[in-house]
Design an enzyme around this catalytic site. Structure first.
Site, PDB file in Angstrom:
ATOM      1  N   GLU A 291     -10.933  73.750  -1.099  1.00  0.00           N
ATOM      2  CA  GLU A 291     -11.371  72.681  -1.991  1.00  0.00           C
ATOM      3  C   GLU A 291     -12.781  72.202  -1.654  1.00  0.00           C
ATOM      4  OE1 GLU A 291      -7.637  70.131  -3.380  1.00  0.00           O
ATOM      5  OE2 GLU A 291      -7.760  70.198  -1.198  1.00  0.00           O
TER       6      GLU A 291
ATOM      7  N   SER B 266      -7.046  70.630   6.531  1.00  0.00           N
ATOM      8  CA  SER B 266      -6.465  71.424   5.440  1.00  0.00           C
ATOM      9  C   SER B 266      -7.359  72.602   5.052  1.00  0.00           C
ATOM     10  CB  SER B 266      -6.205  70.534   4.226  1.00  0.00           C
ATOM     11  OG  SER B 266      -7.408  69.929   3.769  1.00  0.00           O
TER      12      SER B 266
ATOM     13  N   GLY C  31       3.123  70.796  -7.492  1.00  0.00           N
ATOM     14  CA  GLY C  31       2.354  71.240  -6.329  1.00  0.00           C
ATOM     15  C   GLY C  31       3.117  70.800  -5.099  1.00  0.00           C
TER      16      GLY C  31
ATOM     17  N   GLY D  49       3.397  71.905  -1.933  1.00  0.00           N
ATOM     18  CA  GLY D  49       2.987  72.416  -0.636  1.00  0.00           C
ATOM     19  C   GLY D  49       3.090  71.355   0.429  1.00  0.00           C
TER      20      GLY D  49
ATOM     21  N   GLY E 143       2.588  67.374  -1.194  1.00  0.00           N
ATOM     22  CA  GLY E 143       3.624  67.281  -2.224  1.00  0.00           C
ATOM     23  C   GLY E 143       5.010  67.425  -1.637  1.00  0.00           C
TER      24      GLY E 143
ATOM     25  N   LYS F  86     -12.180  58.001   1.668  1.00  0.00           N
ATOM     26  CA  LYS F  86     -11.435  59.194   2.105  1.00  0.00           C
ATOM     27  C   LYS F  86     -12.284  60.453   1.926  1.00  0.00           C
ATOM     28  CE  LYS F  86      -7.886  61.737   3.367  1.00  0.00           C
ATOM     29  NZ  LYS F  86      -6.656  61.808   2.576  1.00  0.00           N
TER      30      LYS F  86
ATOM     31  N   ASN G 185      -4.915  67.841  14.935  1.00  0.00           N
ATOM     32  CA  ASN G 185      -4.663  68.312  13.573  1.00  0.00           C
ATOM     33  C   ASN G 185      -5.586  69.466  13.189  1.00  0.00           C
ATOM     34  OD1 ASN G 185      -2.945  66.127  13.496  1.00  0.00           O
ATOM     35  ND2 ASN G 185      -3.631  65.414  11.497  1.00  0.00           N
TER      36      ASN G 185
END
Length: 306
Positions: A268, A256, A7, A9, A12, A185, A253
């Site tokens: 996700e 994701s 993975g 991306g 990773g 997290k 930011n």
């Protein structure tokens, strides 16, 4: 150390780039053929404030070309866990370690079902990273990684992995409480990702609107109630203020999940806000705000690329 990044991306790719630059034998594995071909032909481009850095890396779509690694960095999306773990069966050796720092919960359980619990190290990362296009990533300027054994012990293999990342210039922390680490997290992701995906705001902008600030507090409070019922303690004293602090410190930011929505990709959300809903139902704890956000994100997913 021989390392396979499964993975390759955002995260990773970033972790693999650190280890590649420090001299480790790294193979980037990804099912996205366009991404892999770009890395093969032009290298992996890491875009920072100081400019672009192009790394000549080994990248493959066929996992068997990664050989038998000492370490697998397991960095696929949570919904690809089972298939990726089955693919890893083709390359794992007797002493191969599998490290996951994926977002959400349920990742360890999915991996161990296929590869066995004894192989796994787990943790979280404070790094952020954006995929700009095939073969191109843009990481945050700072960050760290925290990992540990699932049983809380400090072992030679854990120390070996930590030392390998330290050699690569990464700030590392060893944890004796992986569940606390992961759930701390998780609540950060619960408080930021779905809201950012729905509103298209940056992490910091979520605090600038009364409505999103209030929703962030609500989903975090629901998550904290579920964690308490599970007997999980957080790594911080005030989990809501911690989430707000992360929102502020990563002001610009793109979360994701927002990136996934912008690409028209699957998110996700079921492993993040959806996990709070599922655990809440199991424990008899109401989680209506998380359930609403989960349903909204899934609706936007089904609608397709914006």
């Amino acid at each position: 150390m021989q390392i396979a990044v499964v993975g390759s991306g955002a995260i990773g790719g970033l972790f693999g780039s650190f280890l590649h630059k420090s001299g480790e034998d790294v193979t980037f594995v990804d099912i996205n053929a366009e991404h892999v071909v770009e890395m093969q032909s032009s290298g992996l481009t890491v875009t920072r404030q100081s400019g672009d850095e192009v790394l000549k890396v080994k990248a493959v779509t066929n996992i068997e070309e990664a050989g038998t690694p000492d370490l697998i960095l397991f960095a696929v999306k949570s919904y690809d866990n089972e298939q990726a773990a089955r693919d890893c069966l083709k390359i794992v050796g007797q002493d191969t370690i599998v490290l996951t720092v994926q977002n959400g919960v349920g990742n360890i359980e999915a991996i161990e079902t296929v590869l066995g619990r004894n192989r796994i190290l787990a943790g979280t990362t404070a790094f952020g990273c954006t995929v700009l296009g095939p073969g191109r990533i843009k990481p945050s300027e700072t960050g760290s990684i925290s990992i540990g054994e699932l049983d809380g012990t400090t072992t030679p293999r854990l120390q070996k992995v930590v030392d390998t990342f330290i050699k690569a210039g990464v700030e590392m922390h060893v944890s004796q409480g992986v569940d606390s680490l992961i759930w701390t997290k998780l609540l950060v992701n619960v408080g930021i990702n779905a809201l950012a995906a729905i509103t298209m705001l940056t992490n910091g902008q979520l605090l600038e609107y009364e409505e999103t600030e209030s929703l962030q507090a609500a989903v975090v409070e629901e998550g904290a109630a579920v964690a308490k019922a599970k007997g999980i303690t957080f790594m911080v004293d005030d989990i809501l203020e911690h989430v707000r602090g992360v929102s502020r410190s990563t002001y610009d930011n793109k979360a994701s999940m927002r990136q996934d929505i912008e690409r028209g990709a699957k998110t996700e959300v079921l492993a993040i806000n959806g996990a709070i809903v599922a655990e809440g139902k199991r424990l008899g704890i109401p989680t209506p705000v998380n359930e609403t956000l989960t349903k909204l994100v899934k609706t936007i997913e089904k609608r397709g690329k914006i």
